[in-house]
Design an enzyme around this catalytic site. Sequence first.
Site, PDB file in Angstrom:
ATOM      1  N   HIS A 292       0.817  -1.207   0.000  1.00 47.11           N
ATOM      2  CA  HIS A 292       0.000   0.000   0.000  1.00 47.11           C
ATOM      3  C   HIS A 292       0.859   1.269   0.000  1.00 47.11           C
ATOM      4  O   HIS A 292       0.338   2.379   0.115  1.00 47.11           O
ATOM      5  CB  HIS A 292      -0.907  -0.033   1.249  1.00 47.11           C
ATOM      6  CG  HIS A 292      -2.063   0.880   1.209  1.00 47.11           C
ATOM      7  ND1 HIS A 292      -2.244   1.882   2.136  1.00 47.11           N
ATOM      8  CD2 HIS A 292      -3.126   0.964   0.374  1.00 47.11           C
ATOM      9  CE1 HIS A 292      -3.363   2.529   1.883  1.00 47.11           C
ATOM     10  NE2 HIS A 292      -3.917   2.004   0.811  1.00 47.11           N
TER      11      HIS A 292
ATOM     12  N   LYS B 238       3.124   4.446  -1.075  1.00 49.05           N
ATOM     13  CA  LYS B 238       3.189   5.427  -2.163  1.00 49.05           C
ATOM     14  C   LYS B 238       4.513   6.163  -2.024  1.00 49.05           C
ATOM     15  O   LYS B 238       4.663   7.012  -1.144  1.00 49.05           O
ATOM     16  CB  LYS B 238       2.042   6.422  -2.101  1.00 49.05           C
ATOM     17  CG  LYS B 238       0.654   5.824  -2.361  1.00 49.05           C
ATOM     18  CD  LYS B 238      -0.039   5.420  -1.103  1.00 49.05           C
ATOM     19  CE  LYS B 238      -1.478   5.007  -1.389  1.00 49.05           C
ATOM     20  NZ  LYS B 238      -2.069   4.249  -0.292  1.00 49.05           N
TER      21      LYS B 238
ATOM     22  N   ASP C 149      16.379  10.904  -8.174  1.00 50.17           N
ATOM     23  CA  ASP C 149      17.841  11.090  -8.089  1.00 50.17           C
ATOM     24  C   ASP C 149      18.387  10.953  -6.674  1.00 50.17           C
ATOM     25  O   ASP C 149      19.500  11.416  -6.388  1.00 50.17           O
ATOM     26  CB  ASP C 149      18.243  12.468  -8.649  1.00 50.17           C
ATOM     27  CG  ASP C 149      18.015  12.578 -10.151  1.00 50.17           C
ATOM     28  OD1 ASP C 149      17.956  11.521 -10.812  1.00 50.17           O
ATOM     29  OD2 ASP C 149      17.889  13.712 -10.645  1.00 50.17           O
TER      30      ASP C 149
ATOM     31  N   HIS D 255      -9.548  11.028   2.108  1.00 53.13           N
ATOM     32  CA  HIS D 255      -8.648   9.885   1.951  1.00 53.13           C
ATOM     33  C   HIS D 255      -7.283  10.104   2.602  1.00 53.13           C
ATOM     34  O   HIS D 255      -6.455   9.200   2.632  1.00 53.13           O
ATOM     35  CB  HIS D 255      -8.466   9.588   0.447  1.00 53.13           C
ATOM     36  CG  HIS D 255      -7.732   8.327   0.165  1.00 53.13           C
ATOM     37  ND1 HIS D 255      -6.404   8.293  -0.228  1.00 53.13           N
ATOM     38  CD2 HIS D 255      -8.131   7.025   0.213  1.00 53.13           C
ATOM     39  CE1 HIS D 255      -6.019   7.040  -0.419  1.00 53.13           C
ATOM     40  NE2 HIS D 255      -7.044   6.249  -0.154  1.00 53.13           N
TER      41      HIS D 255
ATOM     42  N   LYS E  66      -4.159  10.543   5.237  1.00 52.54           N
ATOM     43  CA  LYS E  66      -3.725   9.850   6.447  1.00 52.54           C
ATOM     44  C   LYS E  66      -2.709  10.759   7.142  1.00 52.54           C
ATOM     45  O   LYS E  66      -1.513  10.771   6.805  1.00 52.54           O
ATOM     46  CB  LYS E  66      -3.061   8.509   6.107  1.00 52.54           C
ATOM     47  CG  LYS E  66      -3.950   7.572   5.244  1.00 52.54           C
ATOM     48  CD  LYS E  66      -3.645   7.725   3.791  1.00 52.54           C
ATOM     49  CE  LYS E  66      -4.177   6.628   2.890  1.00 52.54           C
ATOM     50  NZ  LYS E  66      -5.507   6.191   3.043  1.00 52.54           N
TER      51      LYS E  66
ATOM     52  N   ASP F 209       0.522  17.408  19.376  1.00 54.26           N
ATOM     53  CA  ASP F 209       0.885  18.653  20.057  1.00 54.26           C
ATOM     54  C   ASP F 209       1.100  19.753  19.024  1.00 54.26           C
ATOM     55  O   ASP F 209       0.348  19.835  18.063  1.00 54.26           O
ATOM     56  CB  ASP F 209       2.098  18.426  20.955  1.00 54.26           C
ATOM     57  CG  ASP F 209       1.772  17.429  22.089  1.00 54.26           C
ATOM     58  OD1 ASP F 209       0.587  17.351  22.477  1.00 54.26           O
ATOM     59  OD2 ASP F 209       2.689  16.741  22.569  1.00 54.26           O
TER      60      ASP F 209
END
Length: 515
Positions: free
Chosen positions: A255, A257, A262, A433, A435, A440
């Site tokens: 999952h 991404k 470089d 969608h 995450k 704090d």
Amino acid sequence: MFARITMFARINRHLATRLHSLAQRYPRIARYLGFARQRRGPLVTLFVITAHVVGFSHSMSAIKDTRTPQGAIAWVISLNTFPYVAVPAYWIFGHDDFDSYISARSAGIDEVRPLAETLIAEIKEVALPPSGSNDLMQTLGNLSSLPVTTGNHADLLIDGEETFRAIFEAIDSAEKYILLQSYIIRADTLGTRLKQRLIEKAEAGVKVYVLYDDYGSFDLDEAFAADLEAAGARVNSFMNLEGKANRFQLNFRNHRKIAVIDGKTAFIGGHNFGDEYLGEHEVLTPWRDSHMRLTGPVVTCVQLPFVEDWRWATGEIPPDLDWDIVSPDDAPGEMHAVCIPSGPADPVETCAMFYQAAIHAAKERIWITTPYFVPDNAIVQALQLASIRGVDVKILIPQLNDSQLVHYSSFSYLEEMETTGVEVWRFNDGFLHQKVMLIDDDVTAIGSSNLDNRSFRLNFEVNVAIKDTGFASEVEAMLTRDFKNSHQTGAEVLERKSEFFKLKVRVARLLAPIQ
């Protein structure tokens, strides 16, 4: 035990009666499935008995192999009660033994481990010294086995247009290599734009490596990879699903991404490559998501999980990658950062502990946004305890969801959250969608993991935590706008629902460990 057997027998008789009725109503389908009309009674009975025998047999396997007691219980109940549906589901989703990957990784991933050990030794030159206190960043570094580095810079990327513009600009500027990993790659308008850019760079001599997940990219046509490979790019799926040994291994998904350009710039977040991430889904729109662009020593840490995954998928390590660590004198910023890759091959449940560490470390505030809110008991109790300590605990989830099972499950937590003052908010303006965690006023975490069992124990995920008050203030402003487009929800919402809706919520909660 006798009561349970009696209950299963009653259910069996009811289902057998229904099957008998359906066989009479649809004789052609019955014949296709092997239920000859003149023998439908005995065959239906044999089918029911066989299904429950197989279900019972698999439930013994689930008890032995499922990673958590809650997951084992969920499988045992479903396999013995509804084996006709649960047995095929278990064949596909119930295998928690990922022995081949675990063996390769724990044995060292022979070629990657020396590289990783050398890399970590070099990174320590720009790593923060242990604080000697119970510092969250140091805890996350110990958890991930990757050092906390300084001298980094992060740019917050909000929604698809900004994210893909930044990624495409980085791809266009690539001089040596591009590492691209995504759960979903579609051959739609956005995917075509990505492919064209990668082809141009590959033809110009830039090394291009593309890794995608079989399950997430199930509809990616062969021409997409063929066009890239014709230009000289390398394209692979994380786990080949062809062949008897792999065709049912859909439960363990990559999952992550990741994009690395470089060895100098990296991208991490919630965006995959599909038109829906630009708000063009027919139902789930607008699409609300977040990503970040990274520069500094942490980029080398982000590069490492890609190489481990590529080594697993292909048996090779991409040659000529830049593993030189940015020196403090050339560092692009002053942010502290740590990369936290996680997956089912880890010796501990890294992703679940990542969330627990963040929640327990919060002193004043923890805001969490997730599209899939199906936490286990440890996370629920950590959230409750944080609120009891006086921490401002807010959970932001979507009102509109792409999973009905997750949607129903989320209602089951409202009373528990409300009891201790944890606030649950639902996002009104499209599909949420992203995450993101804000702890704090100085720590932010952005990545690919959701607050659910799949991310905790089944998926390969990657997150990056940033300690910097300036970056945290940007994230706070973003989340404040999101909360303004949301409404707070509590147990009274479920109370107003129908009894049938409440039943679906209870059933979904029972299945939470295997969602």
